[in-house]
Scaffold this motif. Structure first.
Motif, PDB file in Angstrom:
ATOM      1  N   CYS A  84       0.842  -1.212   0.000  1.00 55.72           N
ATOM      2  CA  CYS A  84       0.000   0.000   0.000  1.00 55.72           C
ATOM      3  C   CYS A  84       0.871   1.255   0.000  1.00 55.72           C
ATOM      4  O   CYS A  84       0.623   2.204  -0.754  1.00 55.72           O
ATOM      5  N   ALA A  85       1.892   1.253   0.869  1.00 61.27           N
ATOM      6  CA  ALA A  85       2.748   2.432   0.993  1.00 61.27           C
ATOM      7  C   ALA A  85       3.471   2.710  -0.320  1.00 61.27           C
ATOM      8  O   ALA A  85       3.527   3.854  -0.787  1.00 61.27           O
ATOM      9  N   LEU A  86       4.000   1.641  -0.934  1.00 53.67           N
ATOM     10  CA  LEU A  86       4.667   1.803  -2.231  1.00 53.67           C
ATOM     11  C   LEU A  86       3.721   2.432  -3.249  1.00 53.67           C
ATOM     12  O   LEU A  86       4.090   3.345  -3.986  1.00 53.67           O
TER      13      LEU A  86
ATOM     14  N   GLY B 119      -2.879   2.739  -8.917  1.00 54.68           N
ATOM     15  CA  GLY B 119      -3.597   1.513  -9.233  1.00 54.68           C
ATOM     16  C   GLY B 119      -2.701   0.474  -9.875  1.00 54.68           C
ATOM     17  O   GLY B 119      -2.694  -0.703  -9.474  1.00 54.68           O
ATOM     18  N   VAL B 120      -1.916   0.890 -10.855  1.00 58.18           N
ATOM     19  CA  VAL B 120      -1.030  -0.047 -11.549  1.00 58.18           C
ATOM     20  C   VAL B 120       0.027  -0.600 -10.589  1.00 58.18           C
ATOM     21  O   VAL B 120       0.302  -1.805 -10.562  1.00 58.18           O
ATOM     22  N   THR B 121       0.620   0.290  -9.785  1.00 58.22           N
ATOM     23  CA  THR B 121       1.644  -0.169  -8.844  1.00 58.22           C
ATOM     24  C   THR B 121       1.071  -1.203  -7.891  1.00 58.22           C
ATOM     25  O   THR B 121       1.657  -2.274  -7.674  1.00 58.22           O
ATOM     26  N   PHE B 122      -0.114  -0.906  -7.315  1.00 50.03           N
ATOM     27  CA  PHE B 122      -0.685  -1.828  -6.334  1.00 50.03           C
ATOM     28  C   PHE B 122      -1.107  -3.144  -6.975  1.00 50.03           C
ATOM     29  O   PHE B 122      -0.863  -4.223  -6.420  1.00 50.03           O
TER      30      PHE B 122
ATOM     31  N   GLY C 237      -0.329  -8.729  -7.189  1.00 43.83           N
ATOM     32  CA  GLY C 237      -0.199  -9.933  -7.993  1.00 43.83           C
ATOM     33  C   GLY C 237       1.088 -10.677  -7.671  1.00 43.83           C
ATOM     34  O   GLY C 237       1.106 -11.910  -7.560  1.00 43.83           O
ATOM     35  N   SER C 238       2.166  -9.901  -7.499  1.00 46.53           N
ATOM     36  CA  SER C 238       3.458 -10.526  -7.202  1.00 46.53           C
ATOM     37  C   SER C 238       3.455 -11.191  -5.823  1.00 46.53           C
ATOM     38  O   SER C 238       4.052 -12.260  -5.644  1.00 46.53           O
ATOM     39  N   ILE C 239       2.765 -10.577  -4.842  1.00 48.92           N
ATOM     40  CA  ILE C 239       2.704 -11.194  -3.504  1.00 48.92           C
ATOM     41  C   ILE C 239       1.861 -12.476  -3.549  1.00 48.92           C
ATOM     42  O   ILE C 239       2.219 -13.497  -2.973  1.00 48.92           O
TER      43      ILE C 239
END
Lengths: 195, 195, 195
Positions: A97-99, A182-185, A190-192
């Protein structure tokens, strides 16, 4: 800064502070250690960005309420972290979220300085990743930023690029920043989940 | 900056970027990780120098072509590093080359600011060593800068002192910078071969 | 700066340089390594403080005699450290002294810039702790700053708060700084002896 950028900025500081305090908890530090690591994580990325751009004194020196918020977040985690089942899992998702709010916050600050697109992209990535990197180095954890299979930096780069693309496509700044978040999260989540 | 100093500057950035990408390869990072470590290694020393001297925004923010060169170097290593027999050996020698051009580059930049000789010497050492130090800390390698028997810092100090001596002896700036690069490389190569 | 602040500043630089050189000795570095780690430890905290506040070039660039003092301290330790029975014990107590003069030195510098109390407190802690933190990270020791049971950060925070309280209570700056140094050292010594 416009309101959306301000909201992203406060959001990223508070959420990163929570992740820093959780890392301090995992390292079994005392209360002062919680506040120290929380502060470093919360303002580390934005501070390095400001120094690189020559925006001094850096942002939180001019607005001491940031440090008050960070101290509150650190104290709150100090008294509640033991209630969590998996501090690492919570840390991981809060960090995502922070990222996702720090990258657009860094993009917004740098756009306002009129620097070229590549600098905007870099400062988005720096704002998003450097605080967490300092947290992990200090707490002796393998840095999430560089951990294999996390695709952490790729998410930050993709989010920053999304903001620039949205801007070039003619969308307004708030829309571009929200698309970036949105894209970053989405990529990070997805990666997590499946990384 | 005069042409010799400019050439040294671009040379050190590109060669340090290659060493950063090789270190990323040894740590099995993804492409974004290659670019990140390459960039940190390539501009780390010069960035710290610029911040200490108050030259802001720092050099690469004003000239985005640095980041383009770094990205190209990182991508090139990403696709070719597996062809190398010993990545560490190549890294070691490229690092020696990068050190030998970064020290005189740092000396040249600081001389132009009119600071006293001891500051010129320190900034030469900082420009030459800090990027590689960050690379090694981040990639969890024993820092070359501080490794026993490498005499790494001694080479940088000796090179910087050579530049100052050549200047005091009446030689022109290009000659002094080339003497600095020569002494740094000769000592470093000797240390690698017989250290 | 007023005389008390200047004395604190030089004192903290020289004592921190001694601790850095002792850490270099424990890591078996060469002479250039002694000077490098001593310098980083001695000026690290004040440098980060100056950068955050935008006081550039940073303090030691403008007064090169700092680096001469640091080099003398490093060379002295280089030739005498083997005579010590326990280098770690000496390092620990010198570090406590350095912390106790660096916190008030940081407070004094920041007070003079007119920033709010919370920034003064933070800069006192930063000036006192960051140099030692860099020393420990670089020499691969568990950072004293974050080590369990050391209460290191708590001592720095308490000392900084004492300076502010003494100021609010109407005491002059020299008294407030001495109270800050006294509280920091008393707490830190107590933690070393009975922690």
């Amino acid at each position: 800064m416009i309101p959306v950028a301000t909201a992203l900025d406060y959001g990223s500081v508070v959420i990163f502070a929570l992740t820093g305090a959780l890392a301090a908890s995992r390292s079994q530090l005392d209360l002062a250690g919680f506040v120290f690591v929380a502060a470093l994580t919360a303002v580390g990325g934005g501070t390095v960005r400001d120094v690189l751009l020559g925006r001094m004194p850096v942002f939180w020196v001019q607005r001491p309420e940031y440090m008050v918020l960070i101290a509150i977040a650190a104290v709150a985690v100090f008294f509640t972290a033991h209630l969590l089942e998996s501090r690492y899992r919570v840390l991981l998702w809060l960090d995502a979220c922070a990222l996702s709010v720090a990258v657009p916050a860094g993009v917004a600050v740098t756009l306002a300085t009129g620097h070229p697109a590549i600098v905007v992209l870099i400062m988005g990535v720096v704002t998003g990743t450097v605080g967490g990197l300092m947290r992990d180095v200090l707490c002796n954890e393998v840095p999430l930023t560089l951990k294999q299979g996390e695709l952490y930096l790729s998410c930050a780069f993709a989010g920053g690029a999304m903001a620039l693309l949205a801007g070039w496509a003619g969308f307004g700044l708030p829309t571009a920043l929200l698309a970036c978040a949105g894209v970053t999260f989405a990529l990070r989540a997805g990666s997590i989940l499946w990384g």
